[in-house]
Scaffold this motif. Structure first.
Motif, PDB file in Angstrom:
ATOM      1  N   TRP A 153       0.838  -1.192   0.000  1.00 26.82           N
ATOM      2  CA  TRP A 153       0.000   0.000   0.000  1.00 26.82           C
ATOM      3  C   TRP A 153       0.872   1.240   0.000  1.00 26.82           C
ATOM      4  N   PRO A 154       0.788   2.062  -1.111  1.00 25.70           N
ATOM      5  CA  PRO A 154       1.630   3.250  -1.189  1.00 25.70           C
ATOM      6  C   PRO A 154       1.060   4.424  -0.401  1.00 25.70           C
ATOM      7  N   CYS A 155       1.859   5.466  -0.173  1.00 24.90           N
ATOM      8  CA  CYS A 155       1.371   6.661   0.497  1.00 24.90           C
ATOM      9  C   CYS A 155       2.108   7.866  -0.043  1.00 24.90           C
ATOM     10  N   GLY A 156       1.822   9.086   0.486  1.00 29.79           N
ATOM     11  CA  GLY A 156       2.462  10.291  -0.003  1.00 29.79           C
ATOM     12  C   GLY A 156       3.811  10.536   0.639  1.00 29.79           C
ATOM     13  N   GLY A 157       4.570  11.502   0.080  1.00 27.52           N
ATOM     14  CA  GLY A 157       5.884  11.847   0.606  1.00 27.52           C
ATOM     15  C   GLY A 157       6.969  11.082  -0.107  1.00 27.52           C
ATOM     16  N   SER A 158       7.912  11.816  -0.766  1.00 25.86           N
ATOM     17  CA  SER A 158       8.911  11.079  -1.547  1.00 25.86           C
ATOM     18  C   SER A 158      10.278  11.733  -1.474  1.00 25.86           C
ATOM     19  N   GLN A 159      11.295  10.948  -1.734  1.00 27.64           N
ATOM     20  CA  GLN A 159      12.660  11.428  -1.871  1.00 27.64           C
ATOM     21  C   GLN A 159      13.299  10.689  -3.026  1.00 27.64           C
ATOM     22  N   GLU A 160      13.841  11.457  -3.955  1.00 29.72           N
ATOM     23  CA  GLU A 160      14.500  10.872  -5.124  1.00 29.72           C
ATOM     24  C   GLU A 160      13.602   9.849  -5.834  1.00 29.72           C
ATOM     25  N   GLY A 161      12.337  10.191  -5.888  1.00 27.13           N
ATOM     26  CA  GLY A 161      11.410   9.350  -6.653  1.00 27.13           C
ATOM     27  C   GLY A 161      10.850   8.171  -5.891  1.00 27.13           C
ATOM     28  N   ASN A 162      11.327   7.960  -4.676  1.00 28.44           N
ATOM     29  CA  ASN A 162      10.816   6.827  -3.905  1.00 28.44           C
ATOM     30  C   ASN A 162      10.151   7.286  -2.610  1.00 28.44           C
ATOM     31  N   CYS A 163       9.368   6.392  -2.050  1.00 26.90           N
ATOM     32  CA  CYS A 163       8.591   6.677  -0.854  1.00 26.90           C
ATOM     33  C   CYS A 163       9.508   6.993   0.333  1.00 26.90           C
ATOM     34  N   GLU A 164       9.090   7.964   1.147  1.00 24.45           N
ATOM     35  CA  GLU A 164       9.885   8.292   2.334  1.00 24.45           C
ATOM     36  C   GLU A 164       9.882   7.168   3.356  1.00 24.45           C
ATOM     37  N   VAL A 165       8.776   6.435   3.365  1.00 26.91           N
ATOM     38  CA  VAL A 165       8.637   5.375   4.367  1.00 26.91           C
ATOM     39  C   VAL A 165       9.420   4.138   3.951  1.00 26.91           C
ATOM     40  N   ASP A 166       9.323   3.818   2.665  1.00 26.80           N
ATOM     41  CA  ASP A 166      10.003   2.622   2.164  1.00 26.80           C
ATOM     42  C   ASP A 166      10.744   2.998   0.883  1.00 26.80           C
ATOM     43  N   LYS A 167      12.047   3.035   0.959  1.00 28.86           N
ATOM     44  CA  LYS A 167      12.844   3.502  -0.180  1.00 28.86           C
ATOM     45  C   LYS A 167      12.748   2.583  -1.389  1.00 28.86           C
ATOM     46  N   GLU A 168      12.198   1.395  -1.201  1.00 28.04           N
ATOM     47  CA  GLU A 168      12.042   0.453  -2.315  1.00 28.04           C
ATOM     48  C   GLU A 168      10.750   0.714  -3.098  1.00 28.04           C
ATOM     49  N   THR A 169       9.857   1.557  -2.540  1.00 28.92           N
ATOM     50  CA  THR A 169       8.551   1.769  -3.176  1.00 28.92           C
ATOM     51  C   THR A 169       8.564   3.053  -4.006  1.00 28.92           C
ATOM     52  N   PRO A 170       8.296   2.953  -5.316  1.00 27.60           N
ATOM     53  CA  PRO A 170       8.231   4.170  -6.132  1.00 27.60           C
ATOM     54  C   PRO A 170       7.088   5.057  -5.658  1.00 27.60           C
ATOM     55  N   CYS A 171       7.310   6.382  -5.701  1.00 24.42           N
ATOM     56  CA  CYS A 171       6.274   7.326  -5.264  1.00 24.42           C
ATOM     57  C   CYS A 171       5.248   7.506  -6.378  1.00 24.42           C
ATOM     58  N   ALA A 172       3.978   7.272  -6.051  1.00 28.31           N
ATOM     59  CA  ALA A 172       2.909   7.378  -7.051  1.00 28.31           C
ATOM     60  C   ALA A 172       2.811   8.804  -7.580  1.00 28.31           C
ATOM     61  N   TRP A 173       3.012   9.802  -6.690  1.00 26.45           N
ATOM     62  CA  TRP A 173       2.904  11.209  -7.113  1.00 26.45           C
ATOM     63  C   TRP A 173       4.060  11.571  -8.035  1.00 26.45           C
ATOM     64  N   GLN A 174       5.241  11.070  -7.714  1.00 31.54           N
ATOM     65  CA  GLN A 174       6.393  11.321  -8.587  1.00 31.54           C
ATOM     66  C   GLN A 174       6.149  10.695  -9.957  1.00 31.54           C
ATOM     67  N   ASP A 175       5.524   9.524  -9.962  1.00 31.58           N
ATOM     68  CA  ASP A 175       5.201   8.862 -11.235  1.00 31.58           C
ATOM     69  C   ASP A 175       4.277   9.730 -12.084  1.00 31.58           C
ATOM     70  N   ILE A 176       3.325  10.398 -11.414  1.00 25.33           N
ATOM     71  CA  ILE A 176       2.389  11.269 -12.145  1.00 25.33           C
ATOM     72  C   ILE A 176       3.156  12.412 -12.800  1.00 25.33           C
ATOM     73  N   ILE A 177       4.051  13.027 -12.029  1.00 25.68           N
ATOM     74  CA  ILE A 177       4.825  14.159 -12.569  1.00 25.68           C
ATOM     75  C   ILE A 177       5.674  13.703 -13.759  1.00 25.68           C
ATOM     76  N   GLU A 178       6.333  12.567 -13.586  1.00 25.74           N
ATOM     77  CA  GLU A 178       7.209  12.092 -14.669  1.00 25.74           C
ATOM     78  C   GLU A 178       6.409  11.709 -15.909  1.00 25.74           C
ATOM     79  N   ARG A 179       5.232  11.148 -15.673  1.00 30.32           N
ATOM     80  CA  ARG A 179       4.401  10.761 -16.824  1.00 30.32           C
ATOM     81  C   ARG A 179       3.935  11.997 -17.587  1.00 30.32           C
ATOM     82  N   LEU A 180       3.520  13.024 -16.848  1.00 32.43           N
ATOM     83  CA  LEU A 180       3.083  14.252 -17.505  1.00 32.43           C
ATOM     84  C   LEU A 180       4.253  14.912 -18.222  1.00 32.43           C
TER      85      LEU A 180
END
Lengths: 198, 132
Positions: free
Chosen positions: A128-155
């Motif tokens: 289960w993903p959540c908000g907050g990211s560093q270098e494209g990955n989740c702040e809580v779990d560095k192995e999880t890509p950030c969904a919000w960062q994915d949105i920015i990169e996709r746009l």
């Protein structure tokens, strides 16, 4: 949904103290989906408590029940009888549920069995993903890509990043429940039925 | 041979068939036949311990000899979770998984021996299975 983690067993034992009649109450909503506090997980916790008591030579009684939601007053009446019986109720619901049950039953001892962690959607079962990211990955779990960062990169990739700067208009809630009773009739299904088309 | 303080969940496609031919391997254990080893849940294992079992064995199919692609793997994960919960609860009881085939009782004998030895070392009363 609200995502939670079960508290360490030692911490739960500390919370219970010398209680002899323990109610483990599950919530059938968010914590069921994230596999932490539904009926199955509550049953596992109840079983652990019984086994621990057997090993320690203590006599305890553990009851289990479940509610559709602990965070909704209309479901809490179902707790009354078990709450009167129990020395303590261990709730596997999130903090919102624990607080509401405590508010509604101020004379009873209600304790959380889980730590409420974050809001998240189901990515794949068990993750289960959540908000907050560093270098494209989740702040809580560095192995999880950030969904919000994915949105920015996709746009960015689609040349649409300027859309992120556009203010969205206020949502029109008129078609929602605030606009009164809603009705949708599929004419070809009910054609010729005067009761429906009226 | 397992004692009365043991419980065995037997997949009907493997464990139950071996047990029918060579019941001495599981000895006095309480048997529960299940449709598939993958149907065993962590709660079943803990309930067996609650009921007094000190050794709980799941006898399921070999990985490549199972009608399900993942059942034996799932059973193994659940056995591991059950053991973790038992450790948390301070219990000396343990669960183990053994893989068996209907036509190879020697496999079950060996698997039981390997699975129960570490349990025995942790203080269970289970006896090591010896070759007949």
């Amino acid at each position: 949904m609200i995502v939670a983690d079960r508290k360490p067993f030692e911490e739960i034992l500390d919370i219970l103290g010398d209680a002899e009649r323990i109610l483990v109450s599950a919530c059938n909503t968010c914590v069921t989906v994230c596999l932490v506090g539904g009926r199955r997980e509550a049953a596992l916790l109840a079983s652990q408590l019984r086994i621990h008591a057997q090993e320690a030579g203590r006599t305890i009684e553990v009851r289990e029940n479940s509610l559709e939601r602990h965070c909704d007053r209309e479901f809490l009446d179902a707790l009354t009888e078990d709450l009167e019986w129990a020395d303590v109720m261990l709730s596997t619901a999130c903090g919102v549920g624990v607080n509401l049950v405590s508010d509604v039953n101020p004379t009873r001892r209600i304790a959380p069995a889980v730590n409420t962690t974050f809001l998240g959607a189901t990515d794949v079962p068990g993750r289960w993903p959540c908000g907050g990211s560093q270098e494209g990955n989740c702040e809580v779990d560095k192995e999880t890509p950030c969904a919000w960062q994915d949105i920015i990169e996709r746009l960015d990739g689609q040349g649409r990043s300027a859309e992120l700067e556009v203010f969205e208009p206020i949502k029109d809630w008129r078609p929602s429940h605030a606009g009164g009773r809603r009705r949708r009739i599929v004419e070809e299904v009910f054609a010729g039925d005067p009761e429906v088309s009226e | 041979m397992l004692g009365k303080d043991a419980a065995a969940f037997l997949c009907r496609n493997s464990g139950a068939l071996v047990d029918a031919e060579t019941p001495e391997l599981l000895g006095d254990a309480t048997r529960v036949t299940v449709p598939c080893g993958g149907r065993i849940d962590v709660l079943h294992l803990l309930k067996a311990v609650e009921s007094g079992a000190r050794t709980v064995v799941v006898v399921a199919c070999h990985l490549d000899n199972c009608k399900s692609l993942s059942a034996t793997d799932e059973a193994e994960l659940r056995v591991a979770r059950a053991n973790a919960l038992l450790v948390e609860a301070g219990s000396a009881a343990r669960c183990a998984i053994c893989r068996a085939a209907a036509n190879a009782p020697a496999d079950l004998r060996r698997a039981l021996s390997e699975a129960i030895r570490p349990i025995g070392n942790r203080g269970s009363e289970a006896e090591e299975v010896t070759a007949a």
